[in-house]
Design an enzyme around this catalytic site. Structure first.
Site, PDB file in Angstrom:
ATOM      1  N   PHE A 132       4.410   0.699  -1.609  1.00  0.00           N
ATOM      2  CA  PHE A 132       4.955   0.881  -3.153  1.00  0.00           C
ATOM      3  C   PHE A 132       3.810   1.742  -3.798  1.00  0.00           C
ATOM      4  CE2 PHE A 132       4.976  -1.172  -7.430  1.00  0.00           C
ATOM      5  CZ  PHE A 132       6.028  -1.071  -7.657  1.00  0.00           C
ATOM      6  N   ASP A 204      -1.112  -6.538   0.855  1.00  0.00           N
ATOM      7  CA  ASP A 204      -0.313  -6.759  -0.246  1.00  0.00           C
ATOM      8  C   ASP A 204       0.988  -7.673  -0.193  1.00  0.00           C
ATOM      9  OD1 ASP A 204       1.734  -6.656  -2.358  1.00  0.00           O
ATOM     10  OD2 ASP A 204       1.141  -4.349  -2.625  1.00  0.00           O
ATOM     11  N   TYR A 229       5.815 -13.102  -9.772  1.00  0.00           N
ATOM     12  CA  TYR A 229       7.085 -12.925 -10.356  1.00  0.00           C
ATOM     13  C   TYR A 229       8.354 -12.607  -9.538  1.00  0.00           C
ATOM     14  CZ  TYR A 229       5.337  -7.928 -10.236  1.00  0.00           C
ATOM     15  OH  TYR A 229       4.649  -6.806  -9.981  1.00  0.00           O
ATOM     16  N   LYS A 230       8.129 -12.478  -8.468  1.00  0.00           N
ATOM     17  CA  LYS A 230       9.337 -12.181  -7.573  1.00  0.00           C
ATOM     18  C   LYS A 230       9.572 -13.637  -7.050  1.00  0.00           C
ATOM     19  CE  LYS A 230       7.379  -7.627  -6.216  1.00  0.00           C
ATOM     20  NZ  LYS A 230       8.584  -6.680  -6.620  1.00  0.00           N
ATOM     21  N   ARG A 376      19.423  -2.312  -3.073  1.00  0.00           N
ATOM     22  CA  ARG A 376      18.626  -3.281  -2.682  1.00  0.00           C
ATOM     23  C   ARG A 376      18.976  -4.667  -2.857  1.00  0.00           C
ATOM     24  NH1 ARG A 376      12.153  -3.417  -3.926  1.00  0.00           N
ATOM     25  NH2 ARG A 376      13.238  -4.012  -5.762  1.00  0.00           N
TER      26      ARG A 376
HETATM   27  C1  LIG Z   1       4.585  -4.083  -2.741  1.00  0.00           C
HETATM   28  C2  LIG Z   1       4.426  -4.197  -4.174  1.00  0.00           C
HETATM   29  N1  LIG Z   1       3.069  -4.055  -4.616  1.00  0.00           N
HETATM   30  C3  LIG Z   1       2.739  -4.027  -5.955  1.00  0.00           C
HETATM   31  C4  LIG Z   1       3.717  -4.262  -6.813  1.00  0.00           C
HETATM   32  C5  LIG Z   1       3.285  -4.183  -8.236  1.00  0.00           C
HETATM   33  O1  LIG Z   1       2.201  -4.860  -8.777  1.00  0.00           O
HETATM   34  P1  LIG Z   1       1.588  -5.165 -10.020  1.00  0.00           P
HETATM   35  O2  LIG Z   1       2.921  -4.603 -11.043  1.00  0.00           O
HETATM   36  O3  LIG Z   1       1.649  -6.541 -10.332  1.00  0.00           O
HETATM   37  O4  LIG Z   1       0.453  -4.302 -10.391  1.00  0.00           O
HETATM   38  C6  LIG Z   1       5.017  -4.487  -6.327  1.00  0.00           C
HETATM   39  C7  LIG Z   1       6.071  -4.467  -7.396  1.00  0.00           C
HETATM   40  O5  LIG Z   1       7.391  -4.655  -7.340  1.00  0.00           O
HETATM   41  C8  LIG Z   1       5.239  -4.353  -5.048  1.00  0.00           C
HETATM   42  O6  LIG Z   1       6.614  -4.450  -4.741  1.00  0.00           O
END
Ligand SMILES: Cc1ncc(COP(=O)(O)O)c(C=O)c1O
Length: 417
Positions: A132, A204, A229-230, A376
């Site tokens: 990501f 992560d 939030y997911k 997705r």
């Molecule tokens: C694997 C991953 N890491 C980080 C994030 C985003 O993190 P944040 O917006 O909480 O900083 C996402 C968002 O979808 C994600 O899928």
């Protein structure tokens, strides 16, 4: 939606499977618009019915009546830890090892910098190419700030990670479940591999917290972060969390020193002294509004058997993968077929992926698009059932075979995809 005869049989079978589903009753605990098939719980979890009353209480009884007194009377000050303890339950961690704060992006900065102190004099931070983007951005930004003598960032494809993980590595930062492909690392095995090289590991968990057992404690994980939030359904912009193993909690300090991470914020001392334990990961004032929603949602997960959740996730993602293959749909699977190798979303490639997703949304099936060519579908085992998958397949077939997605309105890009 026009159903064919085979679809009727398929739907009947799906209805029976839903009736037999031991987790089926959880769907009642969520507010979902009638008739909608929501396959995007991996982006934004749906709204648990327990959240609006909790927010109402916070707004009226706490903020409204108690005003500033709410920090003590309603223990807002302790909410990051109380929420952390609920998240710890989902992660297989001890309650005091987890705290809710900030976003994954900000928490990764804290964790990478802290891990570099713990692993000194090593400076090598290893990451996977194509994970990501925010993970890579914050690591690159931190590397620039720290300079080469203190941090060197190595980003390699997944196939080269094993070789790159060597006895010079300070820390490896991995996304447990890949946001596009849904490929899943074996968390325990990669944690051991890192430790065998004397390196630390940061996971992560954005796409795995809440949909599978994680057992961070018994896997010996050093650090992790993720979001609420997911799959944890904590609401849009819900807080992130930090996990740090007990053995590492008090030895090193994260670099974003703020008053809320101070051992005594209301002493208003001149010098910074980190708080004991996970509280040192706080920086500024926690968002009580966001944390209250997430805290109410996390109650759903307290008695949940995450093994059962994972089994259902594997069954439903498998059903979607098989269904696309059986129907011979013109989509290229981008997710591992082996259930143990994937998380709770399924991705397919198609040159018109964006338009297909938009056409499906018009039919009431919500998935999402990831550039450049990914459709997705996220499966939330507490909300989705076999009938959702069956109807998704029927509509997908219709949208593709009737080329409905070619209507120009489906190609108009919105800001959030
Ligand atoms: C694997 C991953 N890491 C980080 C994030 C985003 O993190 P944040 O917006 O909480 O900083 C996402 C968002 O979808 C994600 O899928």
């Amino acid at each position: 939606m026009n159903l064919r005869t085979t679809d009727f049989a398929f739907m009947e079978q799906a209805a029976q499977q839903d009736a037999d589903d031991a987790l089926g009753h959880y769907r009642e605990q969520f507010n979902l618009p009638e008739g909608l098939i929501y396959l995007d719980g991996n982006s934004l979890g749906p709204l648990p019915k327990s959240v609006p009353p909790a927010m109402h209480r916070l707004l009226n009884d706490e903020w409204g009546d108690q005003l500033i007194g709410g920090w003590n009377q309603s223990d807002w000050i302790g909410l990051p830890e109380r929420l952390g303890a609920r998240i710890a339950h989902v992660l297989g961690a001890q309650p005091h090892e987890v705290i809710a704060c900030d976003s994954i992006s900000v928490n990764l900065i804290k964790l990478i910098a802290l891990a570099l102190q713990a692993a000194a004099p090593r400076t090598k931070v290893l990451m996977e190419e194509g994970q990501f983007p925010t993970d890579g951005y914050v690591a690159a930004g931190l590397a620039r700030l720290m300079g080469e003598t203190r941090m060197t960032l190595h980003t390699v494809p997944r196939s080269a990670l094993s070789e790159a993980l060597d006895d010079e590595t300070a820390v490896i930062v991995l996304s447990h479940v890949h946001y596009v492909s849904s490929e899943k690392f074996d968390l325990k095995e990669w944690t051991s591999r890192a430790h065998d090289q004397g390196a630390l590991v940061i996971w992560d968990l954005a796409h795995s917290a809440g949909v599978m057992p994680l057992e961070l404690g018994s896997a010996g994980v050093d650090f992790a972060t993720g979001c609420t939030y997911k799959f944890l359904c904590g609401g849009p912009g819900g807080p992130s969390f930090v996990y740090a193993a007990d053995r590492l909690l008090n030895q090193f300090s994260q670099p974003l020193w703020g008053w809320m991470g101070h051992q005594d914020p209301f002493a208003f001392a001149h010098d910074y002294e980190p708080a004991e334990g996970a509280r040192q990961f706080l920086t500024g004032t926690p968002s009580i509004l966001a944390m209250t929603a997430a805290y109410a949602s996390l109650a759903l997960f307290l008695d949940l058997d995450l093994n059962a959740v994972q089994s259902k996730s594997r069954a439903l993602t498998g059903r979607l993968i098989e269904g696309v293959a059986e129907r011979g749909l013109d989509l290229k699977l981008a997710t591992p077929r082996a259930p143990a190798d994937r998380g709770s979303h399924v991705s397919f490639r198609h040159p018109s992926a964006y338009a297909i997703v938009q056409a499906m949304i018009e039919h009431g099936v919500i998935g999402d698009f990831r550039a450049p060519d990914i459709l997705r579908f996220g499966i939330h085992p507490l909300v989705n059932g076999y009938q959702d998958i069956a109807r998704c397949l029927t509509i997908l077939q219709e949208v593709l075979e009737q080329a409905q997605y070619k209507a120009p309105r489906f190609s108009e890009r919105q800001r959030v995809t």
